[in-house]
Design a protein around this motif. Structure first.
Motif, short mmCIF file in Angstrom:
data_model
loop_
_atom_site.label_atom_id
_atom_site.label_comp_id
_atom_site.label_asym_id
_atom_site.label_seq_id
_atom_site.Cartn_x
_atom_site.Cartn_y
_atom_site.Cartn_z
N ARG A 1 1.78 8.54 5.16
CA ARG A 1 0.61 7.74 4.81
C ARG A 1 0.43 6.57 5.77
O ARG A 1 -0.56 5.90 5.79
N GLY A 2 1.45 6.30 6.59
CA GLY A 2 1.39 5.15 7.50
C GLY A 2 2.38 4.12 7.03
O GLY A 2 2.76 4.11 5.86
N SER A 3 2.78 3.25 7.98
CA SER A 3 3.87 2.34 7.65
C SER A 3 3.36 1.01 7.10
O SER A 3 4.09 0.03 7.08
N THR A 4 2.08 0.96 6.71
CA THR A 4 1.53 -0.34 6.32
C THR A 4 1.78 -0.67 4.85
O THR A 4 1.77 -1.83 4.47
N GLY A 5 2.02 0.36 4.06
CA GLY A 5 2.20 0.12 2.62
C GLY A 5 3.39 -0.81 2.34
O GLY A 5 4.35 -0.81 3.10
N LYS A 6 3.29 -1.58 1.27
CA LYS A 6 4.38 -2.50 0.97
C LYS A 6 5.51 -1.74 0.28
O LYS A 6 5.26 -0.84 -0.52
N LEU A 7 6.76 -2.09 0.60
CA LEU A 7 7.89 -1.41 -0.03
C LEU A 7 8.07 -1.93 -1.45
O LEU A 7 8.01 -3.13 -1.69
N GLN A 8 8.28 -1.01 -2.35
CA GLN A 8 8.53 -1.42 -3.74
C GLN A 8 10.04 -1.56 -3.91
O GLN A 8 10.77 -0.59 -3.71
N LEU A 9 10.52 -2.76 -4.22
CA LEU A 9 11.96 -2.96 -4.37
C LEU A 9 12.33 -3.13 -5.84
O LEU A 9 11.57 -3.69 -6.61
N VAL B 1 15.11 -4.15 5.33
CA VAL B 1 15.86 -5.41 5.45
C VAL B 1 14.90 -6.60 5.35
O VAL B 1 15.18 -7.58 4.66
N ARG B 2 13.76 -6.49 6.03
CA ARG B 2 12.80 -7.60 5.97
C ARG B 2 12.28 -7.79 4.56
O ARG B 2 12.02 -8.92 4.14
N ALA B 3 12.10 -6.69 3.83
CA ALA B 3 11.61 -6.81 2.45
C ALA B 3 12.64 -7.57 1.60
O ALA B 3 12.30 -8.12 0.55
#
Ligand code: ADP
Length: 390
Positions: A229-237, A363-365
């Motif tokens: 889908r692309g790497s722009t989506g926010k990671l759900q932690l 890691v950034r998330a």
């Protein structure tokens, strides 16, 4: 815009010119001189002329690739010819006979300009400009469509590679789950006079292993879908209090067979009094797995791999995964964390260049940092930081 008196500007002449000017006060005198010279020339041979302010028609400036004003462009007969610069009048004097001759020849042969009207008369500068604007718009559109097409082709290729990668990478955990389940099934299905030799601990361990691998499968599929889908989506932690030491030991034990298959030696150095961290366990498992997987993949047989952790500050711990493989050249130390970037040197190895990009996102998330240290042939050390549970 300014036009010549109608007696001089003849829209049906076979010589059609555009004069590009700017509105600077310093240009006024120059323009007056040019128009005056054109008037003289027009009294002997009529031509069509339109004066265009460059500020109003940047598209035409771009189209004719004009770099200076004033500029006089012969748009008919073809070919296009541009005169520009401070000595424009001198250039015009030198060129005029040639332009006039070409226009007369065109007039005699009755040849029609590409911008000719349907009734066969030569197009006026106005209709030529309208035509040019349309051509400009269309070429902009073609450029945009070509860019879209290229982006779509790249996306399609990437998705094809992802499918190939999934087929390849899903096999390991899937095999591990199957083996664990088959072992349990075999043990449970034995006749009661020949009971299973599996201890309750081994059974629990097999179940745990199967569950971990099934989770890894699930995560890989989610990541693949996310990457597609692309790497722009926010990671759900889903962060929680966790012992990073246990997690490291688990991942190393899951990958033990891979290290063994390359006769690589792995060491773990983790202080006993390490504080708990506050992280999403599955995501961090992914980071450690990716880094260890790379260390194994890029380090030759019999290589050394080391996992260590430091309590760096009151708020952060630092995990390091080092190997004595080929290392990372200085100029690529940041690039390797970009999506789909691979070192040319490693193209023959399996991989799609998305592992480190994903590690960086994870890691950034967690408000951490990931980087690589590598000097010469000493191998690589990947480090990342994680927040301590307060
Ligand atoms: P992949 O391994 O699928 O190519 P990654 O994003 O994990 O993708 O890594 C990007 C590139 O960084 C790799 O292609 C490889 O060239 C280089 N690289 C990663 N880890 C190491 C390592 N431990 N030693 C040497 N090179 C590495």
């Amino acid at each position: 815009m300014e036009a010549l008196p109608s007696s001089l500007s003849n829209p049906t002449s076979s010589l059609q010119l555009l004069l590009f000017v700017d509105k600077r006060p310093s240009s006024t005198e120059k323009l007056r001189q040019i128009l005056s010279r054109l008037r003289e020339l027009g009294s002997a041979f009529q031509f069509g002329l339109q004066v265009i302010d460059v500020g109003e028609r940047p598209d035409l400036v771009e189209h004719f690739k004009l770099v200076a004003t004033p500029a006089l462009v012969k748009i008919h007969p073809e070919p296009l010819h541009t005169l520009a610069g401070s000595d424009l009048i001198a250039q015009l004097n030198r060129t005029w006979t040639q332009w006039q001759q070409a226009a007369e020849d065109k007039g005699k042969t009755g040849a029609i300009a590409p911008t000719a009207n349907t009734n066969g008369s030569v197009a006026s500068p106005d209709s030529s400009i309208a035509h040019l604007s349309e051509v400009n718009q269309l070429s902009d559109e073609i450029f945009r469509l070509n860019q879209d097409k290229q982006a779509l082709q790249e996306q399609l290729q990437f998705k094809e590679r992802l499918i190939a990668m999934l087929a390849h990478d899903l096999r390991n955990p899937l095999t591990a789950v199957s083996i664990a389940l088959e072992t349990l099934e075999f043990a449970l299905g034995r006749p009661s006079d020949r009971p299973s030799r599996l201890t309750p601990e081994t059974t629990a361990q097999l179940l745990r292993h199967a569950r971990t691998q099934a989770k890894a499968l699930d995560r890989m599929i989610t990541d693949a879908l996310q990457a597609a889908r692309g790497s722009t989506g926010k990671l759900q932690l889903q962060p929680q209090k966790l012992s990073i030491s246990s997690l490291c030991h688990e991942v190393v034990s899951d990958l033990q067979n891979r290290f063994a298959s390359k006769s690589q030696h792995i060491t773990i150095d983790i202080p006993n009094d390490l504080p708990m961290v506050y992280v999403d366990p599955e995501r961090i498992r992914q980071v450690i797995t990716n880094l260890l997987d790379n260390a194994c993949k890029y380090t030759p047989d019999q290589g050394m791999i080391a996992v260590s952790i430091l309590h760096r500050t009151t708020q952060k711990i630092q995990v390091s995964i080092c190997d004595n493989g080929p290392g990372i050249p200085d100029e690529d130390k940041e690039l390797i964390f970009e999506d789909r970037f691979r070192l040319e040197r490693d193209e023959a190895k399996d991989g799609y260049g998305i592992g480190l990009a994903l590690c960086q996102r994870i890691v950034r998330a967690h408000f951490g940092r990931i980087w690589v240290d590598s000097s010469g042939q000493q191998g690589s050390c990947f480090h990342f930081t994680l927040p301590v549970y307060q």
